[in-house]
Design a protein around this motif. Structure first.
Motif, mmCIF file in Angstrom:
data_model
loop_
_atom_site.group_PDB
_atom_site.id
_atom_site.type_symbol
_atom_site.label_atom_id
_atom_site.label_comp_id
_atom_site.label_asym_id
_atom_site.label_seq_id
_atom_site.Cartn_x
_atom_site.Cartn_y
_atom_site.Cartn_z
ATOM 1 N N GLY A 224 -14.965 -9.790 14.163
ATOM 2 C CA GLY A 224 -14.289 -9.309 15.120
ATOM 3 C C GLY A 224 -12.663 -9.176 15.046
ATOM 4 N N ILE A 225 -12.465 -8.772 13.940
ATOM 5 C CA ILE A 225 -11.015 -8.358 13.432
ATOM 6 C C ILE A 225 -10.816 -7.196 13.537
ATOM 7 N N LYS A 226 -9.974 -6.771 14.351
ATOM 8 C CA LYS A 226 -9.670 -5.536 14.911
ATOM 9 C C LYS A 226 -8.844 -4.493 14.021
ATOM 10 N N TYR A 227 -7.841 -5.234 13.346
ATOM 11 C CA TYR A 227 -6.857 -4.635 12.574
ATOM 12 C C TYR A 227 -6.830 -5.372 11.235
ATOM 13 N N PRO A 228 -7.711 -5.031 10.336
ATOM 14 C CA PRO A 228 -7.853 -5.685 8.844
ATOM 15 C C PRO A 228 -6.794 -5.450 8.057
ATOM 16 N N GLU A 229 -6.220 -6.543 7.405
ATOM 17 C CA GLU A 229 -5.122 -6.317 6.427
ATOM 18 C C GLU A 229 -5.545 -6.710 4.927
ATOM 19 N N ILE A 230 -4.979 -6.033 4.136
ATOM 20 C CA ILE A 230 -5.252 -6.348 2.886
ATOM 21 C C ILE A 230 -4.062 -7.079 2.540
ATOM 22 N N LEU A 231 -4.265 -8.222 1.589
ATOM 23 C CA LEU A 231 -3.106 -9.161 1.152
ATOM 24 C C LEU A 231 -3.115 -9.083 -0.473
ATOM 25 N N ALA A 232 -2.033 -8.288 -1.028
ATOM 26 C CA ALA A 232 -1.940 -8.299 -2.434
ATOM 27 C C ALA A 232 -0.647 -8.429 -2.795
ATOM 28 N N PRO A 233 -0.612 -9.044 -4.383
ATOM 29 C CA PRO A 233 0.593 -9.323 -4.931
ATOM 30 C C PRO A 233 1.348 -7.846 -5.063
ATOM 31 N N CYS A 234 2.655 -7.792 -5.469
ATOM 32 C CA CYS A 234 3.251 -6.403 -5.283
ATOM 33 C C CYS A 234 2.985 -5.889 -6.610
ATOM 34 N N SER A 235 2.373 -6.739 -7.584
ATOM 35 C CA SER A 235 1.833 -6.228 -9.023
ATOM 36 C C SER A 235 0.402 -5.669 -8.827
ATOM 37 N N GLY A 236 -0.115 -5.636 -7.659
ATOM 38 C CA GLY A 236 -1.684 -5.112 -7.421
ATOM 39 C C GLY A 236 -1.367 -3.551 -7.734
ATOM 40 N N HIS A 237 -2.610 -3.108 -8.139
ATOM 41 C CA HIS A 237 -2.617 -1.613 -8.252
ATOM 42 C C HIS A 237 -2.502 -0.762 -7.053
ATOM 43 N N ALA A 238 -1.800 0.330 -7.242
ATOM 44 C CA ALA A 238 -1.450 1.186 -5.906
ATOM 45 C C ALA A 238 -2.897 1.544 -5.298
ATOM 46 N N ALA A 239 -4.227 1.470 -5.922
ATOM 47 C CA ALA A 239 -5.111 2.015 -5.148
ATOM 48 C C ALA A 239 -5.424 1.003 -4.045
ATOM 49 N N PHE A 240 -5.147 -0.053 -3.629
ATOM 50 C CA PHE A 240 -5.091 -0.903 -2.925
ATOM 51 C C PHE A 240 -4.251 -0.494 -1.621
ATOM 52 N N ALA A 241 -2.914 0.165 -1.748
ATOM 53 C CA ALA A 241 -2.166 0.601 -0.812
ATOM 54 C C ALA A 241 -2.899 1.918 -0.447
ATOM 55 N N LYS A 242 -3.389 2.652 -1.441
ATOM 56 C CA LYS A 242 -4.123 3.840 -0.902
ATOM 57 C C LYS A 242 -5.299 3.754 -0.121
ATOM 58 N N ALA A 243 -5.947 2.588 -0.430
ATOM 59 C CA ALA A 243 -7.144 2.280 0.556
ATOM 60 C C ALA A 243 -6.659 1.915 1.949
ATOM 61 N N ALA A 244 -5.618 1.077 2.030
ATOM 62 C CA ALA A 244 -5.212 0.962 3.363
ATOM 63 C C ALA A 244 -4.944 2.281 3.999
ATOM 64 N N LYS A 245 -4.431 3.400 3.409
ATOM 65 C CA LYS A 245 -3.948 4.557 3.945
ATOM 66 C C LYS A 245 -5.192 5.216 4.430
ATOM 67 N N TYR A 246 -6.207 5.297 3.625
ATOM 68 C CA TYR A 246 -7.409 6.091 4.009
ATOM 69 C C TYR A 246 -8.243 5.436 4.922
ATOM 70 N N PHE A 247 -8.241 4.172 5.007
ATOM 71 C CA PHE A 247 -9.056 3.380 5.692
ATOM 72 C C PHE A 247 -8.349 2.690 7.189
ATOM 73 N N LYS A 248 -7.235 3.287 7.293
ATOM 74 C CA LYS A 248 -6.656 2.580 8.562
ATOM 75 C C LYS A 248 -6.339 1.028 8.552
ATOM 76 N N MET A 249 -6.110 0.565 7.485
ATOM 77 C CA MET A 249 -5.909 -0.848 7.385
ATOM 78 C C MET A 249 -4.593 -1.056 7.001
ATOM 79 N N ARG A 250 -4.031 -2.348 6.998
ATOM 80 C CA ARG A 250 -2.398 -2.626 7.062
ATOM 81 C C ARG A 250 -2.561 -3.284 5.484
ATOM 82 N N TYR A 251 -1.455 -2.706 4.786
ATOM 83 C CA TYR A 251 -1.388 -3.427 3.290
ATOM 84 C C TYR A 251 -0.270 -4.491 3.569
ATOM 85 N N VAL A 252 -0.433 -5.662 2.922
ATOM 86 C CA VAL A 252 0.770 -6.616 3.102
ATOM 87 C C VAL A 252 0.907 -6.996 1.493
#
Length: 549
Positions: A224-252
């Motif tokens: 039931g989460i309509k606006y999923p968020e990825i929570l990652a450390p700033c040291s996390g790989h850029a692919a997580f931010a890329k995934a958020a962009k591709y899949f309309k998620m929010r990158y935190v």
């Protein structure tokens, strides 16, 4: 008790006053006016909520972008900025992709096919000879993780045997289908997955990360989460931010400790929201080489019922085998409570040819969200386990063959050598005046920095000596990613010797300004308008595909 009752009475009084106020405002108005005002108010509140809490960029970041956009539209300032941008983009193109003198690009198909012997000669004498970095001699940080000539010869034969296999049709190619299933099972085993552990192969670490994010997005939708968020450390790989962009998620992003480079766990806990669909932790992180706190993040995941992904693309084929050898490293696999998925690159320290990575899950329920299934296409029922439809069976076969050829003992030997080599280089770096090591690396990577001079000057100086280094920013540094080639006799010692010489030369004038590509790196890190930096990189990508001289 009387105290509570008195507060309740006060609350009721305020509610009653509010009711009277609203009734007074609505008095004398028609029903349509009240309904329209209510609808408008609800929509305005919803829009504000989306802008503040659900937008992929924070309010501050958007204000900053708007400010710089206005600044760049000012006649004199905007023109000057654009001139500098074009100059820098031109310098990037010139420095990054030079052609040998007299060489040109082929932009048309040959009218007739080139004979085999002539083609092989063209490939070896013209195209392969363009390589200037002696990567086979270990003068490259990361990027290539090969086992040597004997292993490469074996891979060529394996690839040739399966060159026509297409895993879009596993019923036609059952052998390579079996190989893929066995690769996944072997990885689940050395990550200590239970009987339900499962996974898939992918083309690389980025796709493995994207697939985990997609799986958890689907899992969030079911909850039931309509606006999923990825929570990652700033040291996390850029692919997580890329995934958020591709899949309309929010990158935190959550901060890391500036000294240890480990995740600030209390800060991560504070950023968990009702929309958080996954927590990210690296083993190790690419920028600093530290194995982050998998156990602590796992506890957060278990407590809040949020999946936890361990990005072990860099360490997945080192840490389990180093621990097998008795080296004390932080836990990072499925034995950690809360961990629900792991990504690991077989084409890095798994020593397989490029195009091989694995993402594994604690159980099939999570993996199901990764799959794509279309039952209504007129071309028939279509399903694929990852991004690709057609997948090369030959690539998968080389991964399977590598794992069977190297074996657990071979991976253990490789892991120990790599960690010992990294420790040797790290100890030497810490004793070179002017240099520092960021954090305390655990496995295969160390980030070299300086409090005395522009560290990008060191990267440029090492390039002039034939080395190729990664660069990192915030803070600035150059990364040395140890591979099997660096464990060969004399390679690490040669790197340290050149490092000492380059640093000593820079220290003669530590305040001197960088030039060339080193100056561009430094400038890119210091520019507050990141859209300008994006234009630099856009220029690089355009130059990559350019056939203009």
């Amino acid at each position: 008790m009387e105290f509570i009752e008195s507060w309740a009475e006060i609350g009721l009084l305020y509610l009653n006053n509010t009711r009277h106020f609203i009734n007074d405002q609505c008095s004398g108005r028609e029903a349509w006016e009240i309904i329209l005002a209510t609808v408008l108010l609800i929509n305005i509140c919803h829009w504000l909520y989306q802008q503040v809490f659900l937008h992929e960029l924070s309010v501050f970041e958007r204000m900053k972008l708007s400010f710089f956009k206005i600044l760049r539209r000012l006649p004199v300032i905007g023109r000057k900025i654009q001139e500098e941008l074009e100059k820098t983009k031109s310098a990037i193109t010139k420095d990054m992709f030079p052609l040998p003198q007299g060489d040109i690009y082929n932009t048309h198909l040959p009218e007739q096919g080139i004979p085999k012997d002539e083609l092989l000669n063209l490939v070896t004498t013209k195209y392969k000879s363009m390589e200037k970095i002696d990567w086979q001699g270990g003068r490259l940080s990361g990027a290539v993780y090969n086992c040597g000539a004997e292993h490469e010869s074996l891979m060529e034969r394996i690839y040739g045997i399966f060159v026509g296999d297409n895993l879009l049709h596993p019923d036609v190619f059952p052998g390579t289908r079996k190989m893929e299933a066995e690769v996944v099972a072997m990885c689940c085993n050395f990550f200590h997955g239970g009987p339900e552990a499962c996974g898939t192969m992918t083309s690389g670490g980025t796709e493995s990360i994207l697939m985990a994010c997609k799986a958890y997005r689907e899992h969030a939708y079911k909850r039931g989460i309509k606006y999923p968020e990825i929570l990652a450390p700033c040291s996390g790989h850029a692919a997580f931010a890329k995934a958020a962009k591709y899949f309309k998620m929010r990158y935190v992003e959550t901060p890391i400790d500036p000294t240890t480079k480990l995740i600030n766990i209390p800060a991560m806990k504070r950023k968990i929201s009702k929309n958080t669909c996954m927590l990210v932790v690296s083993a190790p992180s690419f920028p600093y080489g530290v194995v982050e706190q998998v156990e602590e993040v796992g506890k957060l995941g278990k407590h809040y019922n949020i999946p936890v992904h361990v990005d072990a693309c860099m360490g997945g084929f080192i840490i389990p085998f180093a621990k097998r050898a008795g080296i004390n490293l932080p836990p990072m696999d499925f034995r950690v409570e809360g961990v629900t998925s792991i990504s690991a690159d077989a084409h890095k320290y798994g020593l397989a040819p490029k195009g091989n990575s694995i993402v594994v899950y604690k159980n099939p329920e999570y993996r199901m969200g990764q799959f794509y299934i279309n039952t209504d296409w007129c071309g028939g029922i279509y399903a694929s386990p990852a991004v690709g439809g057609t997948r090369s069976g030959a690539v998968i076969a080389t991964c399977w063959a590598t794992m069977m050829y190297v074996g657990a003992d071979g991976y253990q030997e490789n892991a120990v050598k790599i960690i010992k080599t990294r420790e040797y280089v790290e100890d030497c770096v810490r004793n070179i005046p002017g240099l520092t090591v960021q954090g305390k690396p655990d496995v295969n990577i160390l980030s070299i920095s300086s409090d005395t001079f522009d560290i990008y000057r060191l990267g440029a100086a090492l390039t002039n000596k034939g080395w190729h280094m990664f660069t990192v920013q915030y803070p600035a540094g150059v990364n040395f990613c140890v591979t099997k080639m660096h464990t060969l006799p004399g390679v690490a010692e040669g790197f340290v010797k050149d490092l000492e010489e380059c640093t000593a030369d820079i220290m003669k004038d530590p305040n001197a300004k960088a030039d060339g590509i080193a100056a561009i790196y430094g400038m890119a890190e210091s520019i507050p308008d990141r859209s300008m930096v994006a234009e630099f990189v856009q220029g690089y990508l355009e130059a990559y595909y350019s056939t203009k001289l």
